[in-house]
Scaffold this motif. Structure first.
Motif, mmCIF file in Angstrom:
data_model
loop_
_atom_site.group_PDB
_atom_site.id
_atom_site.type_symbol
_atom_site.label_atom_id
_atom_site.label_comp_id
_atom_site.label_asym_id
_atom_site.label_seq_id
_atom_site.Cartn_x
_atom_site.Cartn_y
_atom_site.Cartn_z
ATOM 1 N N LEU A 17 0.787 -1.054 0.016
ATOM 2 C CA LEU A 17 0.126 -0.120 0.070
ATOM 3 C C LEU A 17 0.835 1.322 0.052
ATOM 4 O O LEU A 17 0.411 2.148 -0.784
ATOM 5 C CB LEU A 17 -1.036 0.121 1.179
ATOM 6 N N GLY A 18 1.980 1.309 0.793
ATOM 7 C CA GLY A 18 2.827 2.419 0.665
ATOM 8 C C GLY A 18 3.480 2.869 -0.822
ATOM 9 O O GLY A 18 3.452 3.650 -0.998
ATOM 10 N N HIS A 19 3.681 1.830 -1.473
ATOM 11 C CA HIS A 19 4.056 1.827 -2.989
ATOM 12 C C HIS A 19 2.851 2.628 -3.692
ATOM 13 O O HIS A 19 3.294 3.451 -4.486
ATOM 14 C CB HIS A 19 4.627 0.649 -3.629
ATOM 15 N N ALA A 20 1.813 2.085 -3.515
ATOM 16 C CA ALA A 20 0.729 2.691 -4.071
ATOM 17 C C ALA A 20 0.338 3.953 -3.854
ATOM 18 O O ALA A 20 0.203 4.839 -4.794
ATOM 19 C CB ALA A 20 -0.563 1.939 -3.843
ATOM 20 N N ALA A 21 0.605 4.340 -2.628
ATOM 21 C CA ALA A 21 0.564 5.976 -2.052
ATOM 22 C C ALA A 21 1.427 6.643 -2.721
ATOM 23 O O ALA A 21 1.232 7.774 -3.158
ATOM 24 C CB ALA A 21 0.315 6.055 -0.644
ATOM 25 N N SER A 22 2.892 6.038 -2.791
ATOM 26 C CA SER A 22 3.803 7.025 -3.399
ATOM 27 C C SER A 22 3.760 7.140 -4.912
ATOM 28 O O SER A 22 3.737 8.214 -5.549
ATOM 29 C CB SER A 22 5.158 6.326 -3.191
ATOM 30 N N ALA A 23 3.362 6.082 -5.779
ATOM 31 C CA ALA A 23 3.142 6.179 -7.051
ATOM 32 C C ALA A 23 1.681 7.082 -7.507
ATOM 33 O O ALA A 23 1.946 7.802 -8.277
ATOM 34 C CB ALA A 23 2.795 4.853 -7.685
ATOM 35 N N LEU A 24 0.977 6.952 -6.686
ATOM 36 C CA LEU A 24 -0.499 7.928 -6.846
ATOM 37 C C LEU A 24 -0.241 9.286 -6.801
ATOM 38 O O LEU A 24 -0.380 10.062 -7.390
ATOM 39 C CB LEU A 24 -1.612 7.210 -6.250
ATOM 40 N N PHE A 25 0.703 9.638 -5.649
ATOM 41 C CA PHE A 25 1.002 10.915 -5.445
ATOM 42 C C PHE A 25 1.993 11.483 -6.594
ATOM 43 O O PHE A 25 1.512 12.418 -7.064
ATOM 44 C CB PHE A 25 2.159 10.912 -4.051
ATOM 45 N N SER A 26 2.814 10.709 -7.045
ATOM 46 C CA SER A 26 3.614 11.096 -8.310
ATOM 47 C C SER A 26 2.656 11.600 -9.362
ATOM 48 O O SER A 26 2.857 12.213 -10.053
ATOM 49 C CB SER A 26 4.727 9.889 -8.290
ATOM 50 N N VAL A 27 1.817 10.303 -9.687
ATOM 51 C CA VAL A 27 0.832 10.687 -10.789
ATOM 52 C C VAL A 27 0.059 12.139 -10.577
ATOM 53 O O VAL A 27 -0.231 12.772 -11.596
ATOM 54 C CB VAL A 27 -0.084 9.578 -11.069
ATOM 55 N N LYS A 28 -0.467 12.297 -9.383
ATOM 56 C CA LYS A 28 -1.138 13.498 -9.162
ATOM 57 C C LYS A 28 -0.440 14.768 -9.298
ATOM 58 O O LYS A 28 -0.780 16.008 -9.793
ATOM 59 C CB LYS A 28 -1.795 13.542 -7.722
ATOM 60 N N GLN A 29 0.898 14.691 -8.986
ATOM 61 C CA GLN A 29 1.644 15.825 -8.947
ATOM 62 C C GLN A 29 2.043 16.158 -10.377
ATOM 63 O O GLN A 29 2.339 17.443 -10.659
ATOM 64 C CB GLN A 29 3.000 15.799 -8.234
ATOM 65 N N ALA A 30 2.234 15.281 -11.142
ATOM 66 C CA ALA A 30 2.445 15.558 -12.647
ATOM 67 C C ALA A 30 1.405 16.229 -13.342
ATOM 68 O O ALA A 30 1.507 17.199 -14.093
ATOM 69 C CB ALA A 30 2.803 14.080 -13.331
ATOM 70 N N GLY A 31 0.054 15.877 -12.945
ATOM 71 C CA GLY A 31 -1.157 16.437 -13.563
ATOM 72 C C GLY A 31 -1.403 15.985 -14.858
ATOM 73 O O GLY A 31 -0.767 15.145 -15.660
ATOM 74 N N PRO A 32 -2.573 16.599 -15.514
ATOM 75 C CA PRO A 32 -2.712 16.336 -17.045
ATOM 76 C C PRO A 32 -1.800 16.781 -17.835
ATOM 77 O O PRO A 32 -1.683 16.246 -19.087
ATOM 78 C CB PRO A 32 -4.315 16.932 -17.227
ATOM 79 N N ASP A 33 -1.085 17.897 -17.612
ATOM 80 C CA ASP A 33 -0.243 18.441 -18.866
ATOM 81 C C ASP A 33 1.249 17.932 -18.053
ATOM 82 O O ASP A 33 2.328 18.485 -18.967
ATOM 83 C CB ASP A 33 -0.252 19.982 -18.422
ATOM 84 N N GLY A 34 1.445 17.270 -17.210
ATOM 85 C CA GLY A 34 2.958 16.746 -16.870
ATOM 86 C C GLY A 34 3.140 15.349 -17.399
ATOM 87 O O GLY A 34 2.481 14.754 -18.385
ATOM 88 N N ARG A 35 4.361 14.655 -17.137
ATOM 89 C CA ARG A 35 4.749 13.674 -17.546
ATOM 90 C C ARG A 35 5.030 12.767 -16.227
ATOM 91 O O ARG A 35 5.687 13.240 -15.222
ATOM 92 C CB ARG A 35 5.930 13.542 -18.322
#
Length: 279
Positions: A17-35
């Motif tokens: 679950l900790g990995h999932a939280a980290s990955a999801l956070f990174s996706v959110k920070q990238a946003g729709p216009d990021g990578r």
């Protein structure tokens, strides 16, 4: 500036679950216009296994994550990291260390009151003073050795104060000396986490590095390597480590906390995502 984030697991066990939280956070920070990039950090070939690699792809896809392809798999790029080591060697910042762990422990015990860093007692510098002839002869004789960074020489070469920014802790003054003459490569692992991650973050243009609080101090050393190698400096976010009901941090060895186990119990991706968000 386009935000570029990454999730960089090691295939030494199943994601939790900790990995999932980290990955999801990174996706959110990238946003729709990021990578958002996925990178596989598998330089430790003795512990990494193919089934764990496949499980990483499967678990992240199950959560609905998408990432750019091809994925950078570090074990395919040992030549890149050797180039980095060669550059540091050309700067006369590396030296071979022939000490075994037993040798180091004995020397530390002899000295007494050895300074400590994030990884324990600092290496006492035994092999730093070997002559070039002795080094050549011992390598030619087939002795095992690690490559250490001459920390004093590296800091002197930079010659200025270095800083880095953590989104949770704010501006940090880099103090890489807390690691002493750190190992940057070994015979059985021809690079280190410090070399490979610093190189890859620059190569891939990462603007935000997200990782656990347990790696906070490593950023001090990475900032020094960035300066020596002329690499870009990303922002960092070191998040707290998730713990279970017993207060112990999640680990890959805790099978009940893995995403695979949660999926087998019938939890939906949305349920896992909500748990990760609450964490």
């Amino acid at each position: 500036m386009t935000t570029i984030t990454r999730f960089a697991p090691s295939p030494t066990g199943y994601l939790h679950l900790g990995h999932a939280a980290s990955a999801l956070f990174s996706v959110k920070q990238a946003g729709p216009d990021g990578r958002f990039l996925l990178r596989i950090e598998d330089i430790d070939q003795t512990r990494c296994r193919p089934e764990y690699l496949e499980a990483i792809y499967e678990d992240l896809a199950w959560l609905g994550l998408e990432w750019e392809k091809p994925v950078r798999v570090q074990s395919d790029h040992f030549a890149d990291y050797q180039t980095v080591l060669d550059r540091l060697s050309d700067m006369e910042l590396l030296y071979p260390c022939f000490c075994t762990r037993k040798d180091i422990q004995a020397e530390i015990a002899r000295i007494g009151n050895a300074p400590h860093g994030p990884d324990g007692a600092l290496y006492p510098g035994t092999c730093r003073h070997c002559s070039p002839t002795e080094r050549r002869d011992r390598i030619a004789a087939g002795e095992s050795y690690a490559l250490r960074l001459d920390m004093t020489a590296a800091i002197k070469r930079v010659g200025k104060e270095l800083t880095w920014f953590d989104r949770a802790a704010g501006k940090q003054i880099a103090t890489p000396e807390i690691f002493g003459d750190v190992v940057l490569a070994r015979k059985d692992t021809p690079t280190s986490y410090h070399v490979s991650v610093t190189h890859d973050d620059h190569l891939q243009g990462i603007t935000l590095v997200t990782r656990g609080q347990d790696l906070f101090f490593a950023s001090h050393l990475h900032r020094l390597l960035q300066e020596l190698l002329g690499y870009d400096v990303p922002e960092y976010h070191h998040h707290g480590l998730l713990t279970g009901p017993d207060g112990k941090r999640f680990a890959k060895r805790d099978k009940s906390q893995t995403l695979r186990a949660m999926r087998a119990e019938g939890l939906s991706p949305d349920a896992v995502i909500r748990q990760a968000a609450l964490s």
